[in-house]
Design a protein around this motif. Structure first.
Motif, PDB file in Angstrom:
ATOM      1  N   LEU A 122       0.857  -1.182   0.000  1.00  0.00           N
ATOM      2  CA  LEU A 122       0.000   0.000   0.000  1.00  0.00           C
ATOM      3  C   LEU A 122       0.897   1.237   0.000  1.00  0.00           C
ATOM      4  CD1 LEU A 122      -2.746  -0.992   2.615  1.00  0.00           C
ATOM      5  CD2 LEU A 122      -3.000  -0.846   0.132  1.00  0.00           C
ATOM      6  N   CYS A 123       0.714   2.088  -0.999  1.00  0.00           N
ATOM      7  CA  CYS A 123       1.412   3.373  -1.050  1.00  0.00           C
ATOM      8  C   CYS A 123       0.394   4.439  -0.659  1.00  0.00           C
ATOM      9  CB  CYS A 123       1.920   3.662  -2.456  1.00  0.00           C
ATOM     10  SG  CYS A 123       2.988   2.376  -3.086  1.00  0.00           S
ATOM     11  N   PHE A 124       0.767   5.297   0.260  1.00  0.00           N
ATOM     12  CA  PHE A 124      -0.202   6.294   0.711  1.00  0.00           C
ATOM     13  C   PHE A 124       0.513   7.577   1.108  1.00  0.00           C
ATOM     14  CE2 PHE A 124       1.122   3.828   4.336  1.00  0.00           C
ATOM     15  CZ  PHE A 124       1.301   4.765   5.340  1.00  0.00           C
ATOM     16  N   GLY A 125      -0.290   8.616   1.274  1.00  0.00           N
ATOM     17  CA  GLY A 125       0.264   9.900   1.663  1.00  0.00           C
ATOM     18  C   GLY A 125      -0.810  10.965   1.663  1.00  0.00           C
ATOM     19  N   ASP A 126      -0.381  12.192   1.909  1.00  0.00           N
ATOM     20  CA  ASP A 126      -1.303  13.310   2.016  1.00  0.00           C
ATOM     21  C   ASP A 126      -1.714  13.832   0.649  1.00  0.00           C
ATOM     22  OD1 ASP A 126      -1.431  14.237   5.056  1.00  0.00           O
ATOM     23  OD2 ASP A 126       0.569  13.478   4.634  1.00  0.00           O
ATOM     24  N   ARG A 127      -2.831  14.524   0.657  1.00  0.00           N
ATOM     25  CA  ARG A 127      -3.356  15.112  -0.576  1.00  0.00           C
ATOM     26  C   ARG A 127      -2.412  16.184  -1.121  1.00  0.00           C
ATOM     27  NH1 ARG A 127      -9.063  18.335  -0.300  1.00  0.00           N
ATOM     28  NH2 ARG A 127      -9.401  18.759  -2.507  1.00  0.00           N
ATOM     29  N   GLU A 128      -1.809  16.966  -0.212  1.00  0.00           N
ATOM     30  CA  GLU A 128      -0.933  18.067  -0.635  1.00  0.00           C
ATOM     31  C   GLU A 128       0.467  17.526  -0.924  1.00  0.00           C
ATOM     32  OE1 GLU A 128      -2.409  17.971   2.390  1.00  0.00           O
ATOM     33  OE2 GLU A 128      -4.191  19.170   1.915  1.00  0.00           O
ATOM     34  N   PRO A 129       1.036  17.860  -2.075  1.00  0.00           N
ATOM     35  CA  PRO A 129       2.397  17.403  -2.403  1.00  0.00           C
ATOM     36  C   PRO A 129       3.413  17.919  -1.383  1.00  0.00           C
ATOM     37  CG  PRO A 129       1.313  18.341  -4.341  1.00  0.00           C
ATOM     38  CD  PRO A 129       0.443  18.645  -3.160  1.00  0.00           C
ATOM     39  N   GLY A 130       4.386  17.081  -1.081  1.00  0.00           N
ATOM     40  CA  GLY A 130       5.486  17.492  -0.220  1.00  0.00           C
ATOM     41  C   GLY A 130       5.202  17.447   1.260  1.00  0.00           C
ATOM     42  N   VAL A 131       3.977  17.049   1.663  1.00  0.00           N
ATOM     43  CA  VAL A 131       3.581  17.040   3.074  1.00  0.00           C
ATOM     44  C   VAL A 131       3.595  15.605   3.607  1.00  0.00           C
ATOM     45  CG1 VAL A 131       1.651  17.460   4.661  1.00  0.00           C
ATOM     46  CG2 VAL A 131       2.161  19.110   2.853  1.00  0.00           C
ATOM     47  N   VAL A 132       4.095  15.423   4.831  1.00  0.00           N
ATOM     48  CA  VAL A 132       3.937  14.145   5.537  1.00  0.00           C
ATOM     49  C   VAL A 132       3.324  14.476   6.897  1.00  0.00           C
ATOM     50  CG1 VAL A 132       5.039  12.062   6.427  1.00  0.00           C
ATOM     51  CG2 VAL A 132       5.954  13.166   4.378  1.00  0.00           C
ATOM     52  N   SER A 133       2.014  14.306   7.003  1.00  0.00           N
ATOM     53  CA  SER A 133       1.272  14.697   8.205  1.00  0.00           C
ATOM     54  C   SER A 133       1.466  13.664   9.315  1.00  0.00           C
ATOM     55  CB  SER A 133      -0.212  14.821   7.885  1.00  0.00           C
ATOM     56  OG  SER A 133      -0.743  13.533   7.559  1.00  0.00           O
ATOM     57  N   ASN A 134       1.019  14.038  10.514  1.00  0.00           N
ATOM     58  CA  ASN A 134       1.060  13.096  11.641  1.00  0.00           C
ATOM     59  C   ASN A 134       0.182  11.881  11.368  1.00  0.00           C
ATOM     60  OD1 ASN A 134       2.857  14.612  13.161  1.00  0.00           O
ATOM     61  ND2 ASN A 134       1.224  15.809  14.138  1.00  0.00           N
ATOM     62  N   LYS A 135      -0.936  12.079  10.655  1.00  0.00           N
ATOM     63  CA  LYS A 135      -1.805  10.941  10.287  1.00  0.00           C
ATOM     64  C   LYS A 135      -1.021   9.935   9.445  1.00  0.00           C
ATOM     65  CE  LYS A 135      -6.566  12.728  10.268  1.00  0.00           C
ATOM     66  NZ  LYS A 135      -6.402  14.099  10.746  1.00  0.00           N
ATOM     67  N   THR A 136      -0.319  10.468   8.443  1.00  0.00           N
ATOM     68  CA  THR A 136       0.463   9.600   7.563  1.00  0.00           C
ATOM     69  C   THR A 136       1.555   8.883   8.354  1.00  0.00           C
ATOM     70  OG1 THR A 136       0.003  10.926   5.596  1.00  0.00           O
ATOM     71  CG2 THR A 136       2.006   9.603   5.564  1.00  0.00           C
ATOM     72  N   LYS A 137       2.236   9.612   9.212  1.00  0.00           N
ATOM     73  CA  LYS A 137       3.306   8.998  10.018  1.00  0.00           C
ATOM     74  C   LYS A 137       2.758   7.897  10.914  1.00  0.00           C
ATOM     75  CE  LYS A 137       6.185  13.173  10.236  1.00  0.00           C
ATOM     76  NZ  LYS A 137       6.550  14.331  11.094  1.00  0.00           N
ATOM     77  N   SER A 138       1.587   8.134  11.521  1.00  0.00           N
ATOM     78  CA  SER A 138       1.036   7.141  12.449  1.00  0.00           C
ATOM     79  C   SER A 138       0.629   5.865  11.716  1.00  0.00           C
ATOM     80  CB  SER A 138      -0.150   7.714  13.232  1.00  0.00           C
ATOM     81  OG  SER A 138      -1.262   7.945  12.381  1.00  0.00           O
ATOM     82  N   VAL A 139       0.061   6.003  10.497  1.00  0.00           N
ATOM     83  CA  VAL A 139      -0.283   4.812   9.709  1.00  0.00           C
ATOM     84  C   VAL A 139       0.984   4.071   9.297  1.00  0.00           C
ATOM     85  CG1 VAL A 139      -1.374   3.960   7.598  1.00  0.00           C
ATOM     86  CG2 VAL A 139      -2.474   5.782   8.902  1.00  0.00           C
ATOM     87  N   GLY A 140       2.010   4.820   8.912  1.00  0.00           N
ATOM     88  CA  GLY A 140       3.293   4.200   8.569  1.00  0.00           C
ATOM     89  C   GLY A 140       3.883   3.426   9.735  1.00  0.00           C
ATOM     90  N   GLU A 141       3.829   4.010  10.928  1.00  0.00           N
ATOM     91  CA  GLU A 141       4.361   3.337  12.124  1.00  0.00           C
ATOM     92  C   GLU A 141       3.568   2.068  12.426  1.00  0.00           C
ATOM     93  OE1 GLU A 141       4.112   6.405  15.049  1.00  0.00           O
ATOM     94  OE2 GLU A 141       5.782   7.563  14.175  1.00  0.00           O
ATOM     95  N   PHE A 142       2.247   2.139  12.243  1.00  0.00           N
ATOM     96  CA  PHE A 142       1.407   0.962  12.477  1.00  0.00           C
ATOM     97  C   PHE A 142       1.742  -0.149  11.488  1.00  0.00           C
ATOM     98  CE2 PHE A 142      -2.641  -1.232  11.349  1.00  0.00           C
ATOM     99  CZ  PHE A 142      -2.753  -1.984  12.508  1.00  0.00           C
TER     100      PHE A 142
END
Length: 303
Positions: free
Chosen positions: A142-162
């Motif tokens: 699964l590749c995922f990320g934020d809607r805005e280019p260049g941003v890595v939000s806390n939501k994205t980081k938390s899913v990555g950590e999980f």
């Protein structure tokens, strides 16, 4: 984290089975209506020959909101799925959509708020589902990320950590619009070509007419991406051809599986979208027009 999955097609089974072996059973929920749940429990759901041990919940069941919801339905089931997951969406829920195409996030965001949605692409899997049996050689990721280019939000980081803890293959991308369009380009080429030629991945991994058709259909998407401000290039084409080369040659994409099972396909999501965008921008898309017509002809023969 509490995870809810809606949709037990190939991707729902693939990722659900993996998570079920890593999480406490009560923390992973598969949402389905009561008739489906009864069938799943009686007949079983199998992944590479192993019975999946899922906790099933129906849409009417009240439960604690999920930290993460994975949409894994077909596009034509999305609106029903949105109604089905309502009890699972809370203030801090994060939603990933593994659907094909380039529009599901906006539809889900309209229902629950774009602040809950991360953009997502499922890629690299060669899963084949026949009845209640799923088989695969490559799990993909699964590749995922934020809607805005260049941003890595806390939501994205938390899913990555999980996912890291769950040992679930993933990649965080800071340009998800480009990634989604690239996957859309691949689907337009691969899914439709394999369906029309009634072959498998091996058919388009080797030189020949089928592969030429696939690449020509993909290049029409590159033209349209320019008009839509995404700017796919031949480099993107080659990246996705490299992804394609890793898949088991006997595997088949979902549209080919739909054709064999005499089910209506997602053709409107693929060449249907290409034809609409072509008309919008005055771009000729003859290869996708031919693929669209051939698939519609095949579907017209289903009783």
């Amino acid at each position: 984290m509490k995870v809810s999955i809606i949709g037990l097609g190939a991707l729902g089974i693939l990722f659900g089975h993996h998570l079920s072996k890593k999480m406490p059973k009560g923390d992973l929920r598969v949402i389905a209506d009561k008739d489906r749940i009864k069938r799943y429990q009686e007949e079983g759901v199998f992944c590479n020959g192993e019975r999946c041990e899922f906790q099933y919940v129906s849409p009417e069941d009240h439960c604690e909101p999920a930290d993460l919801i994975l949409f894994a339905v077909k596009f034509n089931g999305l609106h029903d799925a949105i109604q089905t997951v309502k009890h699972h969406v809370g203030e801090h829920t994060v939603i990933l959509s593994a659907l094909n195409g380039i529009s599901s996030e906006a539809i889900i965001g309209e229902a629950f708020g774009m602040d809950k949605v991360l953009y997502c692409v499922a890629q690299g899997m060669d899963a084949v589902k026949v009845g209640n049996q799923l088989t695969f050689d490559h799990m993909g990721m699964l590749c995922f990320g934020d809607r805005e280019p260049g941003v890595v939000s806390n939501k994205t980081k938390s899913v990555g950590e999980f996912f890291e803890k769950m040992e679930l293959p993933y990649e965080i991308d800071t340009n998800m619009q480009r990634r989604q369009w690239g996957k859309f380009m691949l689907n337009v080429g691969v899914n439709q070509t394999v369906a029309v030629y009634q072959g498998n991945y091996g058919e388009i991994q080797k030189e020949g007419q089928a592969r030429d058709t696939m690449i020509a259909a993909m290049r029409e998407v590159i033209q349209l991406s320019e008009k839509e401000g995404v700017h796919l290039t031949e480099e993107d084409l080659n990246y996705w051809l490299d992804v394609l080369s890793t898949l088991g040659p006997t595997g088949k994409p979902s549209m080919a599986q739909d054709m064999e099972a005499r089910r209506m396909s997602e053709v409107d999501l693929f060449s249907g979208t290409v034809l609409e965008l072509g008309q919008k921008h005055g771009v000729s898309t003859p290869v996708n027009k031919e693929l669209y017509e051939k698939i519609k002809t095949l579907e017209s023969q289903f009783s």
